[in-house]
Enzyme design. Structure first.
Site, mmCIF file in Angstrom:
data_model
loop_
_atom_site.group_PDB
_atom_site.id
_atom_site.type_symbol
_atom_site.label_atom_id
_atom_site.label_comp_id
_atom_site.label_asym_id
_atom_site.label_seq_id
_atom_site.Cartn_x
_atom_site.Cartn_y
_atom_site.Cartn_z
ATOM 1 N N ARG A 52 -0.643 -4.260 6.031
ATOM 2 C CA ARG A 52 -1.285 -4.412 6.834
ATOM 3 C C ARG A 52 -2.637 -4.873 7.914
ATOM 4 O O ARG A 52 -2.476 -5.257 8.438
ATOM 5 C CB ARG A 52 -0.347 -4.050 7.608
ATOM 6 N N SER A 110 8.635 -1.240 5.639
ATOM 7 C CA SER A 110 9.320 -1.166 6.852
ATOM 8 C C SER A 110 8.642 0.122 7.812
ATOM 9 O O SER A 110 8.116 0.528 7.714
ATOM 10 C CB SER A 110 10.482 -0.029 6.119
ATOM 11 N N VAL A 139 12.187 10.965 -2.414
ATOM 12 C CA VAL A 139 11.565 10.130 -2.733
ATOM 13 C C VAL A 139 10.330 10.978 -3.055
ATOM 14 O O VAL A 139 9.434 11.277 -2.741
ATOM 15 C CB VAL A 139 10.688 8.796 -2.693
ATOM 16 N N SER A 153 1.044 -1.053 -0.050
ATOM 17 C CA SER A 153 -0.002 0.146 0.276
ATOM 18 C C SER A 153 1.101 1.580 -0.605
ATOM 19 O O SER A 153 -0.020 2.093 -0.171
ATOM 20 C CB SER A 153 -0.776 -0.582 1.648
ATOM 21 N N LEU A 165 5.176 -7.720 10.344
ATOM 22 C CA LEU A 165 6.380 -7.914 10.204
ATOM 23 C C LEU A 165 7.206 -9.059 11.426
ATOM 24 O O LEU A 165 7.539 -9.428 11.358
ATOM 25 C CB LEU A 165 6.787 -6.338 10.342
ATOM 26 N N LYS A 211 17.386 1.351 9.527
ATOM 27 C CA LYS A 211 17.370 0.644 7.407
ATOM 28 C C LYS A 211 18.737 0.072 7.204
ATOM 29 O O LYS A 211 19.513 -0.854 6.540
ATOM 30 C CB LYS A 211 17.714 2.032 6.967
ATOM 31 N N PRO A 245 17.043 4.423 -2.468
ATOM 32 C CA PRO A 245 15.880 5.536 -3.265
ATOM 33 C C PRO A 245 17.134 6.236 -1.214
ATOM 34 O O PRO A 245 17.084 6.463 -0.856
ATOM 35 C CB PRO A 245 15.462 5.328 -3.039
ATOM 36 N N SER A 250 17.633 2.510 1.728
ATOM 37 C CA SER A 250 17.914 3.963 1.699
ATOM 38 C C SER A 250 18.712 4.624 1.259
ATOM 39 O O SER A 250 20.245 3.462 1.822
ATOM 40 C CB SER A 250 16.973 4.493 3.040
ATOM 41 N N VAL A 303 21.698 16.459 -6.607
ATOM 42 C CA VAL A 303 21.594 16.298 -5.313
ATOM 43 C C VAL A 303 21.302 17.643 -5.123
ATOM 44 O O VAL A 303 22.175 18.770 -5.976
ATOM 45 C CB VAL A 303 22.674 16.021 -4.896
#
Length: 538
Positions: A224, A273, A406, A201, A252, A380, A403, A346, A469
């Site tokens: 979930r 996560s 985002v 989701s 999880l 992470k 990534p 990440s 960046v």
């Protein structure tokens, strides 16, 4: 292209671009295009018109109109009779969808100007015919196409300016195949394959599910709660969901919870996560992180009193991330059909090393964050470390993607961490990053990278996914230019150093075929999405 190329001498090493101008030829179509462009350029200059000209080659791809146009008729005669359209049998192929997209980008990207060549590939007609014959054996290859042609393209057309419009040209195989109104090779890459997406989701995961369905994968997606429409409705609304999307409820922290979802899968994409940024934990650990880095920098004693909420932090973020990842991998060991696992990590697990970040610094996949130096990197980083160790011990083919911040349009009906952060930045100037520096990447590039990380057999290890960046002020200035009603916060009016504050390597991302979308495109699409969902009202 005929207003660019007529009169030039072509050789295999020739690369021509928008600096070329056709001589007035006896080919009337060429003549009309050349004279029309020259007249338009002259008129625009005299009257102050902002003019952009696009120069496509031989346009292929599916037809929307009910009648044949000049290139589709030419291609049809070529297929049926082997009748060459050009005397030298050389074509400058480009897909009609790339050309249409180029027009929109030429308007929406404010820095677009001048001329743009739009050619995906230069090839001999025999090469196109061989592709057709391979796809459709009933189409015989004419004798003229059986003659040996020199290896490689007869010449090249520069793609550099087209890339600035965010165009990633479709492969020739796609154009030729879709000319026959059938599915493309890429769109069929998932036929007969079953993929699992955890945390489906979410922001990145929803785009991943969308792209997998578009490629005809069957998708087992975990959420979930199946009873929460905010976690399921946007997924069930996707094209192909009715036929090939199956939703599973998974936790999880519950061992074996993912077994039903990964059973029989070819690949598992673990994106789920915990990111609980609404609790009191972030404030404590933001201070902890900053305080620790400052003290380390000056080699002074670290005050352990800032760790007062460490137990809560461990319980809400670290343990679910690490244990959840191991639970998913444990489920994967039970089913030998799984060929590869791709984990969404990440840049937070890469960049927090204590090394100074300077304009000449290039961060890459060899960097590993210290778990004690930041808020986001502990779970992470620890989750990635645990996953790598587990994968090595159990022989799992594992790829991790990293990534940055985002951006891009939302599919889900609620805000995620980065979209909420961007919305706050736009509305109040409130920074998510203490130094105002962001590692931007488009959500569509991230989702596509996941699929490539599975489909490319040689993919392995870690991949940084950062398109640019930049300071937040740079992003806000782009948004203000696109949407003047959005005012710039005072903090953005202060001058920042020219150029990026540091760099993130794109070399390994390129090996996945990723050509990052421009920041302008990501920001515009995100703002449009936020307005469409009524999170932002101008």
């Amino acid at each position: 292209m005929i207003s660019v190329d007529i009169g030039l001498e072509f050789r295999p090493k020739t690369v021509y671009d928008v600096d070329g101008t056709s001589v007035l030829s006896q080919l009337y179509y060429h003549l009309s295009k050349t004279l029309a462009e020259q007249a338009a350029l002259k008129f625009a200059e005299e009257h102050g018109i902002d003019l952009v000209t696009l120069h496509p080659g031989f346009v292929l791809g599916p037809l929307l109109q009910p009648v044949l146009n000049i290139t589709s008729e030419g291609m049809l005669n070529f297929i049926k009779k082997g009748q060459e359209i050009f005397p030298d049998g050389t074509f400058r192929f480009v897909d009609v969808r790339d050309v249409a997209y180029g027009h929109i980008q030429a308007f929406e990207i404010s820095s677009a100007s001048g001329r743009y060549c739009l050619v995906g590939r230069v090839a001999y007609s025999s090469e196109a015919f061989e592709i057709l014959h391979k796809l459709y054996p009933a189409i015989s290859v004419p004798e003229t196409c059986k003659k040996e042609k020199p290896a490689g393209p007869p010449y090249h057309v520069s793609k550099e300016r087209a890339k600035r419009l965010g165009i990633d040209f479709l492969p020739l195989e796609t154009k030729v195949e879709e000319f026959k109104a059938v599915e493309t090779e890429e769109s069929m890459s998932g036929r007969g394959k079953l993929a699992c997406v955890t945390g489906a989701s979410g922001y990145i995961a929803a785009w991943l599910v969308k792209m997998l369905l578009e490629r005809h994968y069957t998708v087992n997606a975990t959420v979930r709660s199946l009873k929460d429409p905010q976690k399921t409705e946007h997924l069930l609304a996707l094209d192909g969901a009715k036929e090939r999307l199956h939703l599973f409820e998974a936790n999880l922290l519950e061992e074996g919870s993912f077994d039903p979802a990964v059973d029989g899968c070819d690949c598992v994409f673990h994106t789920a996560s915990p990111v609980n940024l609404s609790s009191s934990i972030p404030q404590v650990f933001f201070f902890y992180s900053l305080h620790f880095r400052v003290l380390v920098t000056y080699k002074r004693t670290f005050d352990l009193r800032v760790l007062i909420s460490f137990t809560q932090f461990q319980a809400e973020l670290v343990e679910p991330a690490v244990k959840g990842t191991l639970n998913v991998l444990q489920s994967c060991t039970k089913f030998p059909s799984i060929k590869r696992v791709v984990i969404t990590s990440s840049t937070a697990s890469i960049m927090i090393t204590g090394k100074p970040l300077k304009p000449d610094t290039v961060m890459d996949e060899t960097w590993f964050s210290s778990p004690v130096l930041s808020l986001l990197s502990p779970f992470k980083t620890l989750a990635e470390q645990a996953a790598l160790k587990f994968a090595e011990e159990h022989g799992i083919d594992l790829v991790t993607l990293h990534p940055g911040f985002v951006l891009g349009p939302l599919l889900q009906p609620v805000l995620n961490a980065t979209s909420e952060g961007m919305l706050n930045l736009i509305k109040t100037g409130k920074e998510m990053s203490i130094d105002g520096i962001y590692r931007f990447v488009d959500v569509r590039d991230v989702a596509y990278a996941h699929i490539q990380a599975f489909e490319i057999p040689s993919a392995c290890g870690r991949y940084c996914l950062v398109g640019s960046v930049a300071y937040s002020s740079e992003a806000l200035k782009i948004i203000h230019k696109l949407y003047p009603a959005i005012s710039l916060p005072d903090t953005c009016k202060k001058e920042k150093p020219a150029g990026p504050p540091f760099h993130v390597s794109k070399e390994r991302a390129k090996s996945l075929g990723i050509d990052f979308l421009p920041l302008e495109v990501s920001l515009k699409d995100m703002v449009e999405s936020l307005m469409e969902k009524n999170f932002l009202i101008l």
